[in-house]
Design a protein around this motif. Sequence first.
Motif, PDB file in Angstrom:
ATOM      1  N   GLU A 331       0.849  -1.183   0.000  1.00 26.50           N
ATOM      2  CA  GLU A 331       0.000   0.000   0.000  1.00 26.50           C
ATOM      3  C   GLU A 331       0.889   1.239   0.000  1.00 26.50           C
ATOM      4  O   GLU A 331       1.951   1.244   0.615  1.00 26.50           O
ATOM      5  CB  GLU A 331      -0.919   0.023   1.223  1.00 26.50           C
ATOM      6  CG  GLU A 331      -2.055  -0.977   1.148  1.00 26.50           C
ATOM      7  CD  GLU A 331      -3.041  -0.822   2.301  1.00 26.50           C
ATOM      8  OE1 GLU A 331      -2.886   0.147   3.081  1.00 26.50           O
ATOM      9  OE2 GLU A 331      -3.952  -1.658   2.419  1.00 26.50           O
ATOM     10  N   HIS A 333       0.879   5.528   0.614  1.00 30.11           N
ATOM     11  CA  HIS A 333       0.168   6.666   1.188  1.00 30.11           C
ATOM     12  C   HIS A 333       1.054   7.901   1.063  1.00 30.11           C
ATOM     13  O   HIS A 333       2.275   7.816   1.217  1.00 30.11           O
ATOM     14  CB  HIS A 333      -0.168   6.414   2.655  1.00 30.11           C
ATOM     15  CG  HIS A 333      -0.988   5.179   2.889  1.00 30.11           C
ATOM     16  ND1 HIS A 333      -2.358   5.206   3.026  1.00 30.11           N
ATOM     17  CD2 HIS A 333      -0.628   3.871   2.983  1.00 30.11           C
ATOM     18  CE1 HIS A 333      -2.809   3.964   3.210  1.00 30.11           C
ATOM     19  NE2 HIS A 333      -1.775   3.146   3.177  1.00 30.11           N
ATOM     20  N   VAL A 344      -4.398   7.894  -0.005  1.00 33.71           N
ATOM     21  CA  VAL A 344      -4.076   6.560  -0.523  1.00 33.71           C
ATOM     22  C   VAL A 344      -3.739   6.701  -2.002  1.00 33.71           C
ATOM     23  O   VAL A 344      -4.485   7.318  -2.760  1.00 33.71           O
ATOM     24  CB  VAL A 344      -5.266   5.597  -0.334  1.00 33.71           C
ATOM     25  CG1 VAL A 344      -4.944   4.237  -0.948  1.00 33.71           C
ATOM     26  CG2 VAL A 344      -5.590   5.435   1.142  1.00 33.71           C
TER      27      VAL A 344
END
Length: 421
Positions: A331, A333, A344
């Motif tokens: 992920e 960010h 995000v």
Amino acid sequence: MGVIQLPSPPRILCFSFHILLILLQQTTAERELKFVVVVFRHGDRTPIVNFPTDLHKETEWPQGFGQLTKIGMQQLFELGQYTKERYSNFLNRTYSRQEFYLQSTDYDRTIMSALSYLSGLFPPSSSQIWNPGLLWQPIPVHILQKSSKQKLHFPLRDCPRFDELQNETQTSPEFQNRIQPYMDFLQTMAVNTGLELNHLKMLDNFQLWNTYDTLHCEDIHNYTLPVWATKDVINKMEKLAELSLLSLFGLYRREEKSRLQGGVLLNTILNSIKQAANSSKQGKMEVYSAHDTTIGALQIALNIFNGKLPPYAACQFFELYQESSGRYSIEMHYRNDSSKDPYVLTLPGCTSSCPLEKFAELVSPVITENWSKECGKQDKMKDIFLGFDVAVGLLCIFNLVLLYLLYHYGRCRRRNNYQDI
């Protein structure tokens, strides 16, 4: 025969919601954060350079040009506190060298930013307190020398092919279509700043970007601005500075540029993430203290750049998770506003939580195996050996010619001696 009473609809809904909540909690609990990479820009600083008509000289800034200010120290201290809170259930509450590693470029402002960040992230507690009157502890900042091949400060220089791409960008339709509406403005700016118009038109030489940056710094610290530096002018300069960053690393032939620039750092980050996925002995967090061009080059390589200049203390997070299935995902960010939660970021072609294998596959076009070769640089050792071979060859030829001359000289001497007799 008794009548079966069914739960009323509200009870059914509550029961279903309760089960769903338990399942979500179990799913969340099974997902585990394994590794984090952090890349941030240094904090607020003084200008890098001034322009010919600038009202202020370097001596007016307490520590001179390019230096971190007290505002910048506070920004990075706050970012350290935020990182501590964000990963409170992941990082050790106290500093552990086995878990944590920080690297900085070799500039005062990035080194000082790293130290400010660490003071917010790892204030000493319990046994780590060495001075009760000073809740601070020394933590290593590993400096990446400017001469190192693995660099954090972009653009990477000494790359002929990248220089060619920059020249091509200046004449490309993609660039010309964006710069043409500003031509009259640039002529006015040349008069106001004392800079040459041709240099201002070439956004890759940083002159206009640096001029905007200087005015931006002076405005933050309440220095008097020139009368021509209105809000509208500064806004236009900011747009051109953003175009400068975009055209430097992207806009034209983005993938090839990224292979020579931001993809280099991306490859380093990806290798660290892969090692973390394959080894239980890997640390928990790697941090890079760098520059706006570092974040810009990295995000353009990932094709997630928002078109805006990364502000002071802007921070990009890469988080590696192990899913309940055992597979890994990444992920991303981006924190560019301390008053809001990070955004995000989703890699094009994938989901926000991107499987590691898919992530590696999608970014492979911007990663090179041989940077020097793709830059068009010749191997210096090969050049040395080639030069040595040429020298040896010439020496052999010289020796043969010399032997040939000596042989004929001997024959001539013998013939002359025979004739004399």
